[in-house]
Write a protein that holds these residues in place. Sequence first.
Motif, short mmCIF file in Angstrom:
data_model
loop_
_atom_site.label_atom_id
_atom_site.label_comp_id
_atom_site.label_asym_id
_atom_site.label_seq_id
_atom_site.Cartn_x
_atom_site.Cartn_y
_atom_site.Cartn_z
N GLY A 1 0.80 -1.22 0.00
CA GLY A 1 0.00 0.00 0.00
C GLY A 1 0.83 1.26 0.00
N LYS A 2 0.12 2.35 0.07
CA LYS A 2 0.71 3.68 -0.02
C LYS A 2 0.75 4.34 1.35
CE LYS A 2 0.19 7.63 -3.07
NZ LYS A 2 -0.62 8.15 -4.17
N LEU A 3 1.80 5.10 1.59
CA LEU A 3 1.94 5.89 2.83
C LEU A 3 2.10 7.35 2.46
CD1 LEU A 3 4.54 3.85 4.93
CD2 LEU A 3 2.05 3.74 5.05
N ARG A 4 1.50 8.23 3.28
CA ARG A 4 1.72 9.66 3.18
C ARG A 4 2.15 10.17 4.54
NH1 ARG A 4 -2.40 8.66 1.43
NH2 ARG A 4 -3.65 8.92 -0.39
N LEU A 5 3.22 10.94 4.56
CA LEU A 5 3.73 11.50 5.81
C LEU A 5 3.64 13.01 5.71
CD1 LEU A 5 5.41 8.78 5.03
CD2 LEU A 5 6.53 9.31 7.16
N ARG A 6 3.11 13.62 6.78
CA ARG A 6 2.92 15.07 6.81
C ARG A 6 3.45 15.63 8.13
NH1 ARG A 6 -0.91 16.35 2.77
NH2 ARG A 6 -2.09 14.52 2.10
N LEU A 7 3.82 16.89 8.07
CA LEU A 7 4.14 17.65 9.28
C LEU A 7 3.30 18.90 9.23
CD1 LEU A 7 5.67 18.33 11.84
CD2 LEU A 7 7.50 19.26 10.43
N ALA A 8 2.46 19.09 10.23
CA ALA A 8 1.56 20.25 10.31
C ALA A 8 0.77 20.41 9.01
CB ALA A 8 2.34 21.51 10.64
N GLY A 9 0.35 19.27 8.44
CA GLY A 9 -0.47 19.28 7.24
C GLY A 9 0.29 19.31 5.93
N THR A 10 1.58 19.61 5.97
CA THR A 10 2.39 19.68 4.74
C THR A 10 2.94 18.31 4.41
OG1 THR A 10 3.01 21.99 5.17
CG2 THR A 10 4.44 20.72 3.68
N LEU A 11 2.74 17.87 3.17
CA LEU A 11 3.25 16.57 2.72
C LEU A 11 4.77 16.60 2.69
CD1 LEU A 11 2.27 13.78 1.66
CD2 LEU A 11 2.53 14.74 -0.64
N ILE A 12 5.41 15.66 3.40
CA ILE A 12 6.87 15.59 3.42
C ILE A 12 7.40 14.33 2.75
CG2 ILE A 12 7.23 17.13 5.40
CD1 ILE A 12 7.36 14.63 7.18
N ALA A 13 6.54 13.33 2.57
CA ALA A 13 6.94 12.11 1.86
C ALA A 13 5.68 11.34 1.48
CB ALA A 13 7.84 11.23 2.72
N GLU A 14 5.78 10.66 0.34
CA GLU A 14 4.68 9.82 -0.13
C GLU A 14 5.30 8.66 -0.90
OE1 GLU A 14 0.41 10.53 -2.24
OE2 GLU A 14 2.07 11.82 -2.88
N THR A 15 4.86 7.44 -0.59
CA THR A 15 5.49 6.29 -1.22
C THR A 15 4.55 5.09 -1.32
OG1 THR A 15 7.47 4.88 -1.20
CG2 THR A 15 6.43 5.33 0.94
N GLU A 16 4.84 4.26 -2.28
CA GLU A 16 4.22 2.94 -2.40
C GLU A 16 5.30 1.86 -2.24
OE1 GLU A 16 1.73 2.51 -5.83
OE2 GLU A 16 0.79 4.45 -5.50
N SER A 17 6.49 2.28 -1.77
CA SER A 17 7.64 1.38 -1.66
C SER A 17 8.25 1.36 -0.27
CB SER A 17 8.71 1.81 -2.67
OG SER A 17 8.19 1.80 -3.97
N ALA A 18 7.43 1.54 0.75
CA ALA A 18 7.94 1.56 2.12
C ALA A 18 8.34 0.15 2.57
CB ALA A 18 6.89 2.11 3.07
N LEU A 19 9.25 0.12 3.51
CA LEU A 19 9.63 -1.10 4.20
C LEU A 19 9.16 -0.99 5.65
CD1 LEU A 19 13.32 -1.42 2.95
CD2 LEU A 19 11.30 -2.64 2.09
N VAL A 20 8.91 -2.12 6.28
CA VAL A 20 8.58 -2.15 7.71
C VAL A 20 9.66 -2.95 8.41
CG1 VAL A 20 6.90 -2.81 9.46
CG2 VAL A 20 6.12 -2.10 7.21
#
Length: 119
Positions: free
Chosen positions: A17-36
């Motif tokens: 799946g896809k992840l979106r990371l934000r700080l105070a609402g601003t997109l700082i990273a978006e990926t479909e290639s994350a590792l856990v």
Amino acid sequence: MREPGPDHPITVAPHPGKLRLRLAGTLIAETESALVLTEANYPPVFYIPRADARWAHFTPSTRRSHCPYKGDARYFTLTTPDATRPDAVWSYEAPYPAVAAIAGHLAFYPDKIDPIEQD
């Protein structure tokens, strides 16, 4: 260097799946290639490919740390128009062989960013 084992297991797996990371609402990273990365009794950590980060929000920090299982980490401060979070992100530039898959990836302290969005 310590090797993961039964007393301290570490696994690295692709995150579906896809992840979106934000700080105070601003997109700082978006990926479909994350590792856990799952390590011993710690909460799982997402590792995001560097290529999927919005580098205008990242500033290298002077902070460094060492993990006997993963190697030496360096840190980044995140800055958006509405927030600054010192040392919110870390990366293992040359991780030990047991976790080599996290090379070229970034990890984020979940309490220093907005909740991670997952699709």
